[in-house]
Design a protein around this motif. Structure first.
Motif, PDB file in Angstrom:
ATOM      1  N   THR A   1       1.794  -0.897  -7.552  1.00 17.01           N
ATOM      2  CA  THR A   1       1.724  -2.006  -6.592  1.00 17.01           C
ATOM      3  C   THR A   1       2.494  -1.726  -5.298  1.00 17.01           C
ATOM      4  OG1 THR A   1       3.686  -3.096  -7.489  1.00 17.01           O
ATOM      5  CG2 THR A   1       1.565  -3.677  -8.484  1.00 17.01           C
ATOM      6  N   LYS A   2       2.232  -2.573  -4.305  1.00 16.58           N
ATOM      7  CA  LYS A   2       2.937  -2.561  -3.013  1.00 16.58           C
ATOM      8  C   LYS A   2       2.799  -1.199  -2.335  1.00 16.58           C
ATOM      9  CE  LYS A   2       6.085  -6.069  -4.840  1.00 16.58           C
ATOM     10  NZ  LYS A   2       7.363  -6.742  -4.808  1.00 16.58           N
ATOM     11  N   TYR A   3       1.649  -0.606  -2.485  1.00 19.03           N
ATOM     12  CA  TYR A   3       1.429   0.737  -1.955  1.00 19.03           C
ATOM     13  C   TYR A   3       1.571   0.766  -0.433  1.00 19.03           C
ATOM     14  CZ  TYR A   3      -0.041   5.532  -2.657  1.00 19.03           C
ATOM     15  OH  TYR A   3      -0.056   6.901  -2.739  1.00 19.03           O
ATOM     16  N   ASP A   4       1.339  -0.367   0.210  1.00 13.17           N
ATOM     17  CA  ASP A   4       1.483  -0.439   1.682  1.00 13.17           C
ATOM     18  C   ASP A   4       2.920  -0.200   2.131  1.00 13.17           C
ATOM     19  OD1 ASP A   4       2.658  -3.511   1.985  1.00 13.17           O
ATOM     20  OD2 ASP A   4       1.251  -3.300   0.329  1.00 13.17           O
ATOM     21  N   LYS A   5       3.882  -0.396   1.213  1.00 14.47           N
ATOM     22  CA  LYS A   5       5.298  -0.252   1.588  1.00 14.47           C
ATOM     23  C   LYS A   5       5.786   1.188   1.505  1.00 14.47           C
ATOM     24  CE  LYS A   5       7.115  -4.823   0.445  1.00 14.47           C
ATOM     25  NZ  LYS A   5       8.364  -5.462   0.121  1.00 14.47           N
ATOM     26  N   LEU A   6       4.964   2.077   0.967  1.00 13.44           N
ATOM     27  CA  LEU A   6       5.422   3.452   0.741  1.00 13.44           C
ATOM     28  C   LEU A   6       5.486   4.283   2.015  1.00 13.44           C
ATOM     29  CD1 LEU A   6       3.836   5.013  -2.446  1.00 13.44           C
ATOM     30  CD2 LEU A   6       6.053   3.945  -2.124  1.00 13.44           C
ATOM     31  N   LYS A   7       6.541   5.043   2.123  1.00  9.33           N
ATOM     32  CA  LYS A   7       6.624   6.004   3.219  1.00  9.33           C
ATOM     33  C   LYS A   7       5.969   7.297   2.752  1.00  9.33           C
ATOM     34  CE  LYS A   7      10.748   3.935   5.091  1.00  9.33           C
ATOM     35  NZ  LYS A   7      11.138   3.113   3.912  1.00  9.33           N
TER      36      LYS A   7
ATOM     37  N   VAL B   1      -5.244   5.113 -13.428  1.00  9.41           N
ATOM     38  CA  VAL B   1      -4.129   4.764 -12.544  1.00  9.41           C
ATOM     39  C   VAL B   1      -4.725   4.450 -11.174  1.00  9.41           C
ATOM     40  CG1 VAL B   1      -1.918   5.485 -11.568  1.00  9.41           C
ATOM     41  CG2 VAL B   1      -2.646   6.416 -13.763  1.00  9.41           C
ATOM     42  N   VAL B   2      -4.366   3.303 -10.617  1.00 13.38           N
ATOM     43  CA  VAL B   2      -4.918   2.883  -9.322  1.00 13.38           C
ATOM     44  C   VAL B   2      -3.769   2.534  -8.371  1.00 13.38           C
ATOM     45  CG1 VAL B   2      -6.247   1.040  -8.176  1.00 13.38           C
ATOM     46  CG2 VAL B   2      -7.077   1.983 -10.337  1.00 13.38           C
ATOM     47  N   ASN B   3      -3.833   3.048  -7.163  1.00 13.49           N
ATOM     48  CA  ASN B   3      -2.870   2.640  -6.122  1.00 13.49           C
ATOM     49  C   ASN B   3      -3.351   1.324  -5.529  1.00 13.49           C
ATOM     50  OD1 ASN B   3      -1.703   5.132  -6.514  1.00 13.49           O
ATOM     51  ND2 ASN B   3      -2.757   6.083  -4.792  1.00 13.49           N
ATOM     52  N   TYR B   4      -2.432   0.365  -5.383  1.00 21.72           N
ATOM     53  CA  TYR B   4      -2.894  -0.976  -4.974  1.00 21.72           C
ATOM     54  C   TYR B   4      -1.998  -1.603  -3.905  1.00 21.72           C
ATOM     55  CZ  TYR B   4      -5.739  -5.118  -5.818  1.00 21.72           C
ATOM     56  OH  TYR B   4      -6.640  -6.137  -5.687  1.00 21.72           O
TER      57      TYR B   4
END
Ligand code: GTP
Ligand code: MG
Length: 204
Positions: free
Chosen positions: A142-148, A169-172
């Motif tokens: 989860t919260k993949y948008d927050k990853l650097k 496994v899914v990035n979301y």
């Protein structure tokens, strides 16, 4: 899976209150605040359907949502939240564990893992528990948008360590909708009518 409609169905605080309707169940589990309720809302495209909060411990009961009139999405309380009192922690932990282990109508558990902290001990313990009660599970990061960028490389490595146990496994990102189509497509394989009657009748 195409979502045509979704509605709140009921909240349950004890196993004898579980719905009797013979529908398959897809269950969302994960640490407190990992984004379970947000994921559910994002999948069904109804912002306030499951209650979300930036404060951990928002979801406190087993919450059932009826999807397309034929299956349940089930939002669970999170684990690993330090600040609830011990009694509540024990109650939630037991409710969650009992529900997952006895409810044979569970077709798939979606285990949410925070993509910024993909190697937490409590998530590993949950994977062990799901394996021990033979529940198939897929992992959603989860919260993949927050990853650097740098963190994305670390996540790729962590993925490999649990991908052999998980169905997928899914990035979301519930914020951008990244991963939504991919996850809905995966769910298709876990729905459809039960082959030999309805399992789990004894528990409701
Ligand atoms: N940036 C970002 N924030 C998210 C995402 N998903 C959830 N959040 C935020 O994370 C916080 C927790 O989300 P919830 O959906 O309430 O988490 P939960 O796992 O249901 O939490 P509990 O019910 O307390 O166990 C909220 O502030 C959400 O807005 C995401 O994909 N991206
Ligand atoms: Mg929640």
């Amino acid at each position: 899976m195409k979502i045509r409609n979704a509605d709140f169905y009921k909240s349950v605080s004890a196993l004898d209150q579980l719905p009797g309707e013979p529908f398959p169940e897809i269950v969302f589990v994960g640490r407190s605040n990992v984004g379970k309720s947000s994921l559910l809302n994002s999948l069904v495209r109804r912002k306030g359907l499951a209650k979300t909060s930036s404060t951990p411990g928002k979801t406190q009961l087993i919450n059932y949502f009826l999807v397309n009139g034929e299956c349940f999405f089930v939002d669970l309380p999170g684990y690993g939240y330090a600040r609830v009192n011990k009694g509540m922690k024990r109650f939630w932990g037991k409710l969650l564990g009992d529900y997952i282990s006895v409810r044979d109508r569970i077709r798939l558990v979606i285990l949410l893992v925070d993509s910024r902290h993909p190697e937490m001990e409590s998530d590993r313990e949950m994977m062990d528990f799901l394996s021990s009660c033979a529940r198939p599970f897929g992992v959603v990061l989860t919260k993949y948008d927050k990853l650097k960028q740098k963190e994305r490389t670390r996540v790729r490595r962590a993925r490999e360590s649990f991908s052999h146990r998980a169905e997928f496994v899914v990035n979301y990102s519930a914020l951008s909708g990244q991963g939504r189509d991919q996850l809905l497509e995966k769910l298709d394989g876990y729905l459809g009518p039960f082959q030999d009657g309805v399992p789990g009748c004894t528990t409701g």
